[in-house]
Design an enzyme around this catalytic site. Structure first.
Site, mmCIF file in Angstrom:
data_model
loop_
_atom_site.group_PDB
_atom_site.id
_atom_site.type_symbol
_atom_site.label_atom_id
_atom_site.label_comp_id
_atom_site.label_asym_id
_atom_site.label_seq_id
_atom_site.Cartn_x
_atom_site.Cartn_y
_atom_site.Cartn_z
ATOM 1 N N GLU A 26 -23.011 -14.491 -0.063
ATOM 2 C CA GLU A 26 -21.722 -14.700 0.123
ATOM 3 C C GLU A 26 -21.165 -15.942 0.708
ATOM 4 O O GLU A 26 -22.084 -16.268 1.570
ATOM 5 C CB GLU A 26 -21.394 -13.327 1.249
ATOM 6 C CG GLU A 26 -19.783 -13.245 1.257
ATOM 7 C CD GLU A 26 -18.968 -13.597 -0.034
ATOM 8 O OE1 GLU A 26 -19.255 -12.672 -0.975
ATOM 9 O OE2 GLU A 26 -18.171 -14.379 -0.154
ATOM 10 N N PHE A 27 -20.271 -16.611 0.445
ATOM 11 C CA PHE A 27 -19.884 -17.817 0.937
ATOM 12 C C PHE A 27 -18.605 -17.777 1.632
ATOM 13 O O PHE A 27 -17.847 -18.881 1.822
ATOM 14 C CB PHE A 27 -19.857 -19.058 -0.208
ATOM 15 C CG PHE A 27 -21.339 -19.290 -0.841
ATOM 16 C CD1 PHE A 27 -22.089 -20.252 -0.181
ATOM 17 C CD2 PHE A 27 -21.882 -18.541 -1.873
ATOM 18 C CE1 PHE A 27 -23.390 -20.321 -0.627
ATOM 19 C CE2 PHE A 27 -23.036 -18.726 -2.435
ATOM 20 C CZ PHE A 27 -23.663 -19.657 -1.791
ATOM 21 N N LYS A 70 -27.978 -20.205 -0.121
ATOM 22 C CA LYS A 70 -27.054 -19.988 0.997
ATOM 23 C C LYS A 70 -27.300 -20.738 2.402
ATOM 24 O O LYS A 70 -26.493 -21.242 2.915
ATOM 25 C CB LYS A 70 -27.259 -18.439 1.257
ATOM 26 C CG LYS A 70 -26.393 -18.220 2.466
ATOM 27 C CD LYS A 70 -24.923 -18.303 2.225
ATOM 28 C CE LYS A 70 -24.196 -18.198 3.576
ATOM 29 N NZ LYS A 70 -22.850 -18.395 3.447
ATOM 30 N N ASN A 112 -25.118 -23.796 4.033
ATOM 31 C CA ASN A 112 -24.513 -23.684 5.446
ATOM 32 C C ASN A 112 -25.263 -25.021 6.031
ATOM 33 O O ASN A 112 -24.580 -25.543 7.129
ATOM 34 C CB ASN A 112 -25.065 -22.687 6.109
ATOM 35 C CG ASN A 112 -23.885 -21.536 5.907
ATOM 36 O OD1 ASN A 112 -22.934 -21.557 5.311
ATOM 37 N ND2 ASN A 112 -23.986 -20.191 6.169
ATOM 38 N N CYS A 155 -22.523 -17.755 11.670
ATOM 39 C CA CYS A 155 -23.256 -18.483 10.508
ATOM 40 C C CYS A 155 -24.099 -19.480 10.726
ATOM 41 O O CYS A 155 -25.147 -19.570 10.858
ATOM 42 C CB CYS A 155 -22.613 -18.471 9.303
ATOM 43 S SG CYS A 155 -21.931 -16.796 8.543
HETATM 44 N N1 LIG Z 1 -19.226 -13.611 8.736
HETATM 45 C C1 LIG Z 1 -19.455 -14.484 7.905
HETATM 46 O O1 LIG Z 1 -18.266 -15.404 8.047
HETATM 47 C C2 LIG Z 1 -20.403 -14.618 6.865
HETATM 48 C C3 LIG Z 1 -20.040 -15.187 5.810
HETATM 49 C C4 LIG Z 1 -21.390 -15.334 4.879
HETATM 50 C C5 LIG Z 1 -22.446 -14.684 4.939
HETATM 51 N N2 LIG Z 1 -22.384 -13.737 6.090
HETATM 52 C C6 LIG Z 1 -23.871 -13.087 6.139
HETATM 53 O O2 LIG Z 1 -23.431 -11.680 5.905
HETATM 54 C C7 LIG Z 1 -24.136 -10.942 6.693
HETATM 55 C C8 LIG Z 1 -23.124 -10.024 7.432
HETATM 56 O O3 LIG Z 1 -22.791 -10.630 8.499
HETATM 57 P P1 LIG Z 1 -21.199 -10.188 9.239
HETATM 58 O O4 LIG Z 1 -20.598 -11.236 10.065
HETATM 59 O O5 LIG Z 1 -20.279 -9.521 8.216
HETATM 60 O O6 LIG Z 1 -21.875 -9.022 10.017
HETATM 61 P P2 LIG Z 1 -21.292 -8.115 11.165
HETATM 62 O O7 LIG Z 1 -22.081 -8.102 12.414
HETATM 63 O O8 LIG Z 1 -19.772 -8.361 11.315
HETATM 64 O O9 LIG Z 1 -21.523 -6.662 10.531
HETATM 65 C C9 LIG Z 1 -22.732 -6.173 10.063
HETATM 66 C C10 LIG Z 1 -22.312 -4.585 10.008
HETATM 67 O O10 LIG Z 1 -23.488 -4.049 9.359
HETATM 68 C C11 LIG Z 1 -23.640 -2.676 9.985
HETATM 69 N N3 LIG Z 1 -25.145 -2.035 10.076
HETATM 70 C C12 LIG Z 1 -26.124 -2.514 10.664
HETATM 71 N N4 LIG Z 1 -27.216 -1.662 10.274
HETATM 72 C C13 LIG Z 1 -26.721 -0.758 9.133
HETATM 73 C C14 LIG Z 1 -27.237 0.175 8.418
HETATM 74 N N5 LIG Z 1 -28.665 0.494 8.449
HETATM 75 N N6 LIG Z 1 -26.743 0.787 7.638
HETATM 76 C C15 LIG Z 1 -25.164 0.507 7.487
HETATM 77 N N7 LIG Z 1 -24.614 -0.411 8.325
HETATM 78 C C16 LIG Z 1 -25.119 -1.203 9.174
HETATM 79 C C17 LIG Z 1 -23.212 -2.826 11.541
HETATM 80 O O11 LIG Z 1 -22.970 -1.788 12.318
HETATM 81 C C18 LIG Z 1 -22.131 -3.996 11.371
HETATM 82 O O12 LIG Z 1 -20.856 -3.209 11.180
HETATM 83 C C19 LIG Z 1 -25.103 -11.669 7.713
HETATM 84 O O13 LIG Z 1 -26.191 -11.936 6.864
HETATM 85 C C20 LIG Z 1 -24.228 -13.063 7.781
HETATM 86 O O14 LIG Z 1 -25.054 -14.163 7.789
HETATM 87 C C21 LIG Z 1 -21.545 -14.036 7.155
#
Ligand SMILES: NC(=O)c1ccc[n+]([C@@H]2O[C@H](COP(=O)([O-])OP(=O)(O)OC[C@H]3O[C@@H](n4cnc5c(N)ncnc54)[C@H](O)[C@@H]3O)[C@@H](O)[C@H]2O)c1
Length: 443
Positions: A154-155, A210, A214, A266
Site C-alpha cells: 500500500e502506498f 515498497k 519509502n 513508515c
Molecule cells: N500508516 C500508513 O501510512 C501506511 C502506509 C502504507 C503502508 N503501511 C503499512 O501497512 C501496515 C499497517 O499499518 P497501519 O499504520 O495501518 O498499522 P496500525 O498499527 O494502525 O494498525 C494495525 C492493526 O492491526 C491490528 N491487528 C494486529 N494483529 C491482528 C490480528 N492478528 N488480527 C486482526 N487484527 C490485528 C491491530 O490491532 C491494529 O488495529 C504496516 O505494515 C505499515 O508499514 C502503512
C-alpha cells in the site's frame, strides 16, 4: 465481491472503506475489541480527512461491517487483505509476529479456494512464509484447500489517504497466480478506469518495491536536510537553494522541504528494515545508513538552535510548541520529531505549552504522566493560549492554520518575540522586521 480486511488500523480502515464505497461487501476484522466496539458504535479511531463520512455512509448502506471474529468473516469471503502492523524490532528488523499470527489463523479456518493479499509492508520472503504457515494449518486439519498469496503493498499517505487510495499512482500486484490476478484486476478496476495503473511483477519484487519507494522518499528528505545544515554553517538560505534545484525536472519539488526529520509509522521503520535486509544479504547499505543517521541528527537540530541561543540550562523558560503530529492532517504521533524536541526541552529544565489541532490526545501518551501533573508539559485547545508568557514559539508541524498567524496577538501574549521555525513556514525578513528573533532550518 465479499472481502475481509484483517487489521483495522490506518491502512486497513481506509482500504476496507474505499472498497466498500465501490460497491463491495467488506468486513473489517481486528483483535482490538475496543476498536471494533467503537467502530460499531460509530466512533472512528483515527483522524483522517473524509474517512468518517465514508464509513458512516457505507455502514448505513450495509456494505461495511466490523468484527473481532476472523473465523466468521472467512465463512462469507474468498478474498482476504492483510493490513496488520509490521513495527520495528529492537534490532531494526520488521517485527512479523502479527503477520504470522494472521497466517496461522487463516490456516485454522480456511474452507474454500481463496486469495490472500498482503497489504502490510513486509520483508522479501514473507509471502512465501505466509504460504508455508497456512499450509501447516491445513495439514494439521488434514484437509487440502487451494489458496493464492499475493503481495500488494500500500502506498497511501496519512492525511491524504482517501484520495491516494481512490486515485493511486500505481497498484502493484506481485503474484504468479492467474486466478489471483484475475480477481484482483476486477477488484481494482474501479480505481484504474482513467488509465491502467496496474503493475504486475513477482512476489518478492513487489515486497521490495515498497521498501525501495519509502527509502527513496526518505533519502530525498535526508538529502535536503543535510543541504540545509550546510546552509546554516555558511549563513545562506536553503529556501533559495531548494527552489533552484526543484526547478530541474529530473529533481522536482516534492519531498525536498527541509524540516525536523521524517517521522511517522513508515519511513523510520522501513529504512531500518531495508538496512537490515541489505546486511542480511551481505550488502553494506552505505546510502541507507547515511539517510538514517542524518534523520537522527535532524530530529535534534531545532533543539541545537535553541540551546545555541539560550545555553544548555533552560530553567525558567517557557516554550510554546505548535504542531505535534508527525505531519499535518493526521493525529499519528509515531516517531514524531516533536517528541524528541519536547523531551530535550523538558530534560534541560524548560517548560512546554503544546498545541496540535487534532493530536493532543495521542501526544499526551508519549510523555511521562509526571511531566503533565507537575505542569512541565501542558496541552492547550487553542494555539494562541499556548503562547501565553512564552519565551519562544517552536513550529514543529506545518498545519495550514499556522501559516499566517496574527502577529499582534503573538506580541500581546509572548514574553519574548522569538520563533524557531522547524518547517520554514515564515518569511525570516518579515518576522525580523516585526521584531521577532527568527531561526528556521537552513535559513
Ligand atoms: N500508516 C500508513 O501510512 C501506511 C502506509 C502504507 C503502508 N503501511 C503499512 O501497512 C501496515 C499497517 O499499518 P497501519 O499504520 O495501518 O498499522 P496500525 O498499527 O494502525 O494498525 C494495525 C492493526 O492491526 C491490528 N491487528 C494486529 N494483529 C491482528 C490480528 N492478528 N488480527 C486482526 N487484527 C490485528 C491491530 O490491532 C491494529 O488495529 C504496516 O505494515 C505499515 O508499514 C502503512
Amino acid at each position: 465481491m465479499n472481502l475481509t480486511v484483517i487489521g483495522t488500523g490506518y491502512v486497513g480502515l481506509v482500504t476496507g472503506t474505499c472498497f466498500a464505497e465501490m460497491g463491495n461487501n467488506v468486513t473489517c476484522v481486528d483483535i482490538d475489541q475496543k476498536k471494533i466496539y467503537n467502530l460499531n458504535k460509530g466512533t472512528i479511531p483515527i483522524y483522517e480527512p473524509g474517512l468518517e463520512k465514508l464509513i458512516q455512509e457505507n455502514k448505513k448502506a450495509g456494505r461495511l461491517s466490523f468484527s473481532i471474529s476472523l473465523k466468521e468473516a472467512m465463512e462469507k469471503s474468498k478474498l482476504f487483505l492483510i493490513a496488520v502492523g509490521t513495527p520495528e524490532s529492537p534490532n531494526g528488523e520488521a517485527n512479523m509476529e502479527y503477520i504470522y499470527a494472521v497466517a496461522s489463523e487463516i490456516g485454522e479456518h480456511l474452507i474454500q479456494e481463496s486469495v490472500i493479499v498482503n497489504k502490510s509492508t513486509v520483508p522479501v520472503g514473507t509471502s512465501e512464509r505466509v504460504k508455508l504457515t497456512i499450509d501447516e494449518g491445513l495439514k494439521k486439519r488434514g484437509i487440502k484447500v487451494k489458496f493464492h498469496v499475493v503481495s500488494n503493498p500500500e502506498f497511501l499517505k496519512e492525511g491524504d489517504a482517501i484520495r491516494d487510495f481512490m486515485r493511486p499512482d500505481r497498484v502493484i500486484l506481485g503474484t504468479d497466480s492467474k486466478y489471483a490476478l484475475d480477481m484482483l484486476k476486477q477488484l481494482y478496476s474501479p480505481f484504474t478506469m482513467n488509465h491502467d495503473r496496474l503493475i504486475t511483477m513477482g512476489v518478492k519484487e513487489a515486497e521490495l518495491t515498497k521498501y525501495a519507494a519509502n527509502a527513496m522518499l526518505a533519502t530525498k528528505i535526508s538529502f535536503i536536510n543535510e543541504i540545509a545544515h550546510i546552509c546554516d554553517e555558511l549563513g545562506i538560505d536553503v529556501e533559495s537553494v531548494r527552489k533552484g534545484i526543484g526547478a530541474d525536472s529530473r529533481i522536482g519539488y516534492s519531498f525536498i522541504y527541509p524540516g525536523t526529520g521524517y517521522g511517522g509509522s513508515c519511513f523510520p521503520k522501513d529504512v531500518k528494515a531495508i538496512i537490515h535486509t541489505a546486511k542480511k544479504a551481505g550488502v553494506e547499505p552505505l546510502v541507507l545508513d547515511a539517510v538514517e543517521k542524518r534523520n537522527q541528527r535532524q530530529k535534534q537540530r531545532m533543539f541545537d538552535h535553541i540551546i545555541s541561543k539560550y545555553g544548555s540550562d533552560l530553567n525558567g523558560l517557557i516554550f510554546a510548541v505548535w504542531g505535534l503530529a508527525f505531519k499535518p492532517e493526521t493525529d499519528d504521533m509515531r516517531e514524531a520529531p516533536s517528541v524528541n524536541l519536547i523531551t530535550s526541552l523538558i530534560e534541560s529544565g524548560g517548560k512546554v505549552q503544546a498545541f496540535d489541532p487534532v493530536a493532543n490526545e495521542e501526544a499526551v501518551k508519549k510523555f511521562p504522566q509526571e511531566w503533565v501533573s507537575k505542569n512541565k508539559l501542558t496541552f492547550f485547545d487553542d494555539n494562541y493560549t499556548a503562547l501565553e508568557n512564552g519565551d519562544a514559539l517552536v513550529l514543529m508541524t506545518e498545519w495550514k492554520m499556522f501559516r499566517n498567524p496574527s502577529l499582534s496577538k503573538m506580541k500581546e501574549l509572548m514574553k519574548n518575540l522569538c520563533i524557531f521555525d522547524g518547517r520554514n513556514q515564515y518569511d525570516p525578513d518579515y518576522m525580523r522586521n516585526n521584531g521577532f528573533y527568527y531561526k528556521g532550518i537552513g535559513r
